[in-house]
Design an enzyme around this catalytic site. Structure first.
Site, PDB file in Angstrom:
ATOM      1  N   GLU A  54       0.851  -1.195   0.000  1.00 34.17           N
ATOM      2  CA  GLU A  54       0.000   0.000   0.000  1.00 34.17           C
ATOM      3  C   GLU A  54       0.880   1.236   0.000  1.00 34.17           C
ATOM      4  O   GLU A  54       1.760   1.382   0.830  1.00 34.17           O
ATOM      5  CB  GLU A  54      -0.917  -0.020   1.249  1.00 34.17           C
ATOM      6  CG  GLU A  54      -1.634   1.284   1.537  1.00 34.17           C
ATOM      7  CD  GLU A  54      -2.499   1.777   0.383  1.00 34.17           C
ATOM      8  OE1 GLU A  54      -3.363   1.026  -0.088  1.00 34.17           O
ATOM      9  OE2 GLU A  54      -2.301   2.943  -0.045  1.00 34.17           O
ATOM     10  N   ARG A 300     -27.537   7.956 -10.439  1.00 36.53           N
ATOM     11  CA  ARG A 300     -26.672   9.100 -10.140  1.00 36.53           C
ATOM     12  C   ARG A 300     -26.524  10.032 -11.347  1.00 36.53           C
ATOM     13  O   ARG A 300     -26.471  11.241 -11.186  1.00 36.53           O
ATOM     14  CB  ARG A 300     -25.304   8.591  -9.689  1.00 36.53           C
ATOM     15  CG  ARG A 300     -25.406   7.944  -8.341  1.00 36.53           C
ATOM     16  CD  ARG A 300     -24.117   7.296  -7.909  1.00 36.53           C
ATOM     17  NE  ARG A 300     -24.281   6.817  -6.538  1.00 36.53           N
ATOM     18  CZ  ARG A 300     -23.324   6.222  -5.844  1.00 36.53           C
ATOM     19  NH1 ARG A 300     -22.140   6.039  -6.376  1.00 36.53           N
ATOM     20  NH2 ARG A 300     -23.540   5.831  -4.607  1.00 36.53           N
ATOM     21  N   HIS A 403     -16.694  11.258  -8.595  1.00 39.37           N
ATOM     22  CA  HIS A 403     -16.820  10.288  -7.521  1.00 39.37           C
ATOM     23  C   HIS A 403     -16.213   8.922  -7.841  1.00 39.37           C
ATOM     24  O   HIS A 403     -15.575   8.303  -7.000  1.00 39.37           O
ATOM     25  CB  HIS A 403     -18.301  10.119  -7.186  1.00 39.37           C
ATOM     26  CG  HIS A 403     -18.555   9.152  -6.083  1.00 39.37           C
ATOM     27  ND1 HIS A 403     -17.905   9.232  -4.870  1.00 39.37           N
ATOM     28  CD2 HIS A 403     -19.378   8.075  -5.991  1.00 39.37           C
ATOM     29  CE1 HIS A 403     -18.320   8.249  -4.078  1.00 39.37           C
ATOM     30  NE2 HIS A 403     -19.201   7.524  -4.743  1.00 39.37           N
ATOM     31  N   GLY A 446     -23.812   1.217  -3.919  1.00 39.06           N
ATOM     32  CA  GLY A 446     -23.822  -0.080  -3.236  1.00 39.06           C
ATOM     33  C   GLY A 446     -23.196  -1.191  -4.061  1.00 39.06           C
ATOM     34  O   GLY A 446     -22.873  -2.255  -3.540  1.00 39.06           O
TER      35      GLY A 446
HETATM   36  P1  ADP Z   1     -11.011  -0.727  -4.246  1.00 36.16           P
HETATM   37  O1  ADP Z   1     -12.340  -0.161  -3.849  1.00 36.16           O
HETATM   38  O2  ADP Z   1     -10.973  -1.180  -5.653  1.00 36.16           O
HETATM   39  O3  ADP Z   1     -10.521  -1.736  -3.266  1.00 36.16           O
HETATM   40  P2  ADP Z   1      -9.606   1.476  -2.973  1.00 36.16           P
HETATM   41  O4  ADP Z   1      -9.546   2.868  -3.461  1.00 36.16           O
HETATM   42  O5  ADP Z   1     -10.461   1.227  -1.787  1.00 36.16           O
HETATM   43  O6  ADP Z   1      -9.997   0.535  -4.199  1.00 36.16           O
HETATM   44  O7  ADP Z   1      -8.132   0.974  -2.599  1.00 36.16           O
HETATM   45  C1  ADP Z   1      -7.065   1.058  -3.510  1.00 36.16           C
HETATM   46  C2  ADP Z   1      -5.789   1.217  -2.721  1.00 36.16           C
HETATM   47  O8  ADP Z   1      -4.653   1.080  -3.595  1.00 36.16           O
HETATM   48  C3  ADP Z   1      -5.628   2.598  -2.066  1.00 36.16           C
HETATM   49  O9  ADP Z   1      -5.401   2.470  -0.695  1.00 36.16           O
HETATM   50  C4  ADP Z   1      -4.444   3.219  -2.786  1.00 36.16           C
HETATM   51  O10 ADP Z   1      -3.673   4.086  -1.980  1.00 36.16           O
HETATM   52  C5  ADP Z   1      -3.657   1.974  -3.188  1.00 36.16           C
HETATM   53  N1  ADP Z   1      -2.708   2.226  -4.299  1.00 36.16           N
HETATM   54  C6  ADP Z   1      -2.932   2.958  -5.411  1.00 36.16           C
HETATM   55  N2  ADP Z   1      -1.835   3.000  -6.187  1.00 36.16           N
HETATM   56  C7  ADP Z   1      -0.874   2.253  -5.574  1.00 36.16           C
HETATM   57  C8  ADP Z   1       0.488   1.928  -5.876  1.00 36.16           C
HETATM   58  N3  ADP Z   1       1.096   2.392  -6.964  1.00 36.16           N
HETATM   59  N4  ADP Z   1       1.167   1.142  -5.001  1.00 36.16           N
HETATM   60  C9  ADP Z   1       0.568   0.679  -3.859  1.00 36.16           C
HETATM   61  N5  ADP Z   1      -0.706   0.992  -3.509  1.00 36.16           N
HETATM   62  C10 ADP Z   1      -1.426   1.757  -4.354  1.00 36.16           C
END
Ligand code: ADP
Length: 469
Positions: A54, A300, A403, A446
Site C-alpha cells: 500500500e 446518479r 466520484h 452499493g
Molecule cells: P477498491 O475499492 O478497488 O478496493 P480502494 O480505493 O479502496 O480501491 O483501494 C485502492 C488502494 O490502492 C488505495 O489504498 C491506494 O492508496 C492503493 N494504491 C494505489 N496505487 C498504488 C500503488 N502504486 N502502489 C501501492 N498501492 C497503491
C-alpha cells in the site's frame, strides 16, 4: 493451513516493518482497499502466500469512504426482512442503470455471487444485517451494519482483523511503480518511503489500486470538462494501476465513463459525499425555489444532470429527525458542520433563505405522495416509507462532484487482465475500481463495495488456479 477459516478478535492494526519484506510471494496484491484485503484473505485461505503493498500511510483507500451499503440479491438478510428479490432483477436494473454498456459476463458473475459474498463476510464475523435502498434499485439490496454505520470503514476494520489474525503481511508506504513480466513471474519495482527502490517477484499479481478520481492527468486526457470539479476521492486515487498494466500490454476500456455523484457538500475546502442512504431513508432534494425537481432516487447520472441543470447548479437535501435517527452518518455530517437545522419547516426555509411557502407546500405535497404511495410529480418509487413530518428539520447543501471511475483495465469475469487483442496476460489479475466494465456508464450505489468483495475473492481464486496449473 489450506481451508482454515480465520476468526477475528479485538485488535490494533500495525503495518509490517519493511525489513520483513521478502523477495518472492505467490500473490503480490497492490492496494489495501477492500478488494486487496479480501483477495489476500481468500488467497491465504487457499494456502497461498500473499503480500499486500500500500503506497499511502493509511490503509483502506476509497473503500474507507463508502457509506451506503453493499448490494446483494437473494440473501438471507433480505428474507429475514421480508424482501423477496432475484438475481435476474438485480442484473436487469444494474444493466439498465449502466446504459446497457456493462460487460455482461462480469455482471452475470457479479449478480449471482453477491449473496455468497455476504455469507462469506458473515462467516468471518463481518455482519451486514440491516438493509437500505440506493438509486436505480427497486428493492432494498444495500446491506449495512446493524448500527447503520457507514459500510466502508466497518468493512476495512473487519478485514484488517482477519489479516492480522492470519499474520498476512501488509506494508504501507510502499508504492508499486512498475511491473515487468519474466518467465519465472513478474518483477515488481517498488519505491519505499524515503525514496529507496527495490524489486520483488510475484508468481502472480493482483492489481487492486482503485480508480483515478483524484488523477487529474487521466481526467484531463479523457474528460477535460471535469477538471474543475471537486472530487470525493482520497488523494491516492491517481490511477497508478492503469499505467503499470499498460506497461505489460493491458488494454484500458471505457475510460471516459466517470461518475459524478449528485450529493456532495463542497462549501468547505474538502468535498464530503452525503451518502445515498439519506435519500434512501426518505430525504428529498429541493432547488433554491424550495421545489422538488427530480426523482431523488433515480440513477446518479440522472440526478446529477438534474442538479447541474438548475440555474444555481446546487440543491438542498431536506430531511427530518426520523431520517436522522435511521442514518448514523448524519451524526458525522452534523458534527463537522455540514447540516443546517430548525424546529419547523418554515424556520428552516428562513435559515436557507428560500421561499417559506414553497418549501412548506413542497413538504406537504411530498408527505401526501408518501401516504398515497404515488409521486405523481416525479415518479419516485423507493425511500417512501415515512413522511417527513417530525421536527427538527434539516438541510444539507449539495452539488455534484467526481466520484467514481467506471472504466479501467480490461478484464474478463475471472479478473484476468486482457491485452488489446482480447488475449489473457498470464498471471496478472485486476479487480475493484481499477478494473473496467462491470458498471457500464453509471455505477449503482452499493455496487462498488459488492464488486470489491466478489471480485477480490475471485482474483485470489483465479491466481490459485493459475499457480496450480
Ligand atoms: P477498491 O475499492 O478497488 O478496493 P480502494 O480505493 O479502496 O480501491 O483501494 C485502492 C488502494 O490502492 C488505495 O489504498 C491506494 O492508496 C492503493 N494504491 C494505489 N496505487 C498504488 C500503488 N502504486 N502502489 C501501492 N498501492 C497503491
Amino acid at each position: 493451513m489450506r481451508g482454515a477459516k480465520i476468526m477475528p478478535e479485538k485488535f490494533v492494526f500495525t503495518s509490517n516493518p519493511i525489513e520483513q519484506l521478502e523477495k518472492e510471494y505467490d500473490v503480490v496484491i497492490i492496494g489495501s482497499g477492500s478488494t486487496g484485503l479480501t483477495c489476500a484473505i481468500q488467497a491465504y485461505e487457499l494456502g497461498l502466500k500473499p503480500v499486500i503493498l500500500e503506497k499511502m500511510d493509511k490503509i483502506g483507500g476509497n473503500t474507507n469512504r463508502a457509506s451506503s451499503g453493499m448490494n446483494a440479491a437473494e440473501t438471507e438478510v433480505q428474507l429475514a426482512n421480508g424482501v423477496v428479490d432475484s438475481f435476474a432483477d438485480f442484473y436487469k436494473e444494474t444493466y439498465q442503470g449502466g446504459g446497457k454498456l456493462n460487460n455482461q459476463e462480469m455482471l452475470e458473475y457479479f449478480a449471482t455471487h453477491t449473496a455468497l459474498a455476504i455469507e462469506w463476510l458473515s462467516s468471518h464475523e463481518i455482519e451486514l444485517t440491516d438493509l437500505t435502498v440506493t438509486g436505480g434499485m427497486s428493492k432494498k439490496r444495500a446491506h449495512r451494519p446493524a448500527s447503520t454505520a457507514p459500510v466502508g470503514a466497518y468493512l476495512i476494520k473487519g478485514l484488517l482483523r482477519i489479516i492480522q489474525k492470519a499474520s498476512i503481511p501488509l506494508f504501507t508506504q510502499v508504492k508499486v511503480e512498475h511491473l515487468k513480466k519474466q518467465p519465472s513471474g513478474t518483477q515488481v519495482a517498488i519505491s519505499i518511503d524515503e525514496g529507496v527502490q527495490k524489486t520483488i517477484v510475484g508468481r502472480s499479481i493482483v492489481i487492486a489500486t482503485g480508480g483515478f478520481g483524484a488523477g487529474s492527468e487521466w481526467i484531463k486526457k479523457y474528460r477535460p470538462e471535469l477538471l474543475n470539479y471537486k472530487t470525493t476521492n482520497h488523494s491516492g486515487a491517481t490511477g497508478d494501476g492503469l499505467l503499470m498494466a499498460q506497461e505489460i500490454g493491458a488494454e484500458l476500456i471505457q475510460m471516459e465513463m466517470i461518475q459524478i455523484h449528485p450529493t456532495v457538500q463542497q462549501d468547505t475546502p474538502h468535498a464530503y459525499l452525503i451518502g445515498e442512504t439519506v435519500r434512501g431513508e426518505g430525504a428529498i432534494l429541493v432547488s433554491n425555489e424550495g421545489k422538488r425537481f427530480v426523482d431523488e432516487l433515480n440513477t446518479r447520472k440522472v440526478v446529477s444532470r438534474a442538479i447541474t441543470s438548475l440555474p444555481e447548479k446546487s440543491a438542498y437535501l431536506i430531511f427530518d429527525e426520523k431520517v436522522r435517527s435511521r442514518v448514523k452518518a448524519i451524526e458525522f455530517y452534523n458534527h463537522i458542520g455540514l447540516v443546517e437545522s430548525a424546529a419547523t419547516v418554515a424556520e428552516l426555509a428562513e435559515v436557507l433563505k428560500i421561499d417559506k411557502q414553497n418549501l412548506t407546500s413542497t413538504l406537504a405535497g411530498w408527505n401526501k405522495a408518501v401516504t398515497t404511495k404515488s409521486d405523481t410529480e416525479f415518479g419516485r418509487k423507493t425511500g417512501m416509507n415515512n413522511k417527513l413530518d417530525a421536527g427538527p428539520f434539516y438541510a444539507i447543501h449539495v452539488a455534484p462532484a467526481v466520484h467514481y471511475t467506471m472504466g479501467g483495465i480490461h478484464v474478463d469475469e475471472r479478473t484476468r487482465v486482457l491485452d488489446g487483442n482480447g488475449y489473457v496476460i498470464p498471471g496478472i489479475f485486476a479487480a475493484g475500481e481499477v478494473a473496467g466494465g462491470l458498471h457500464g456508464n453509471n455505477r449503482i450505489g452499493g455496487n462498488s463495495i459488492a464488486e470489491t468483495v466478489v471480485f477480490g475473492r475471485q482474483a485470489a481464486q483465479q491466481a490459485f488456479v493459475y499457480l496450480k496449473k
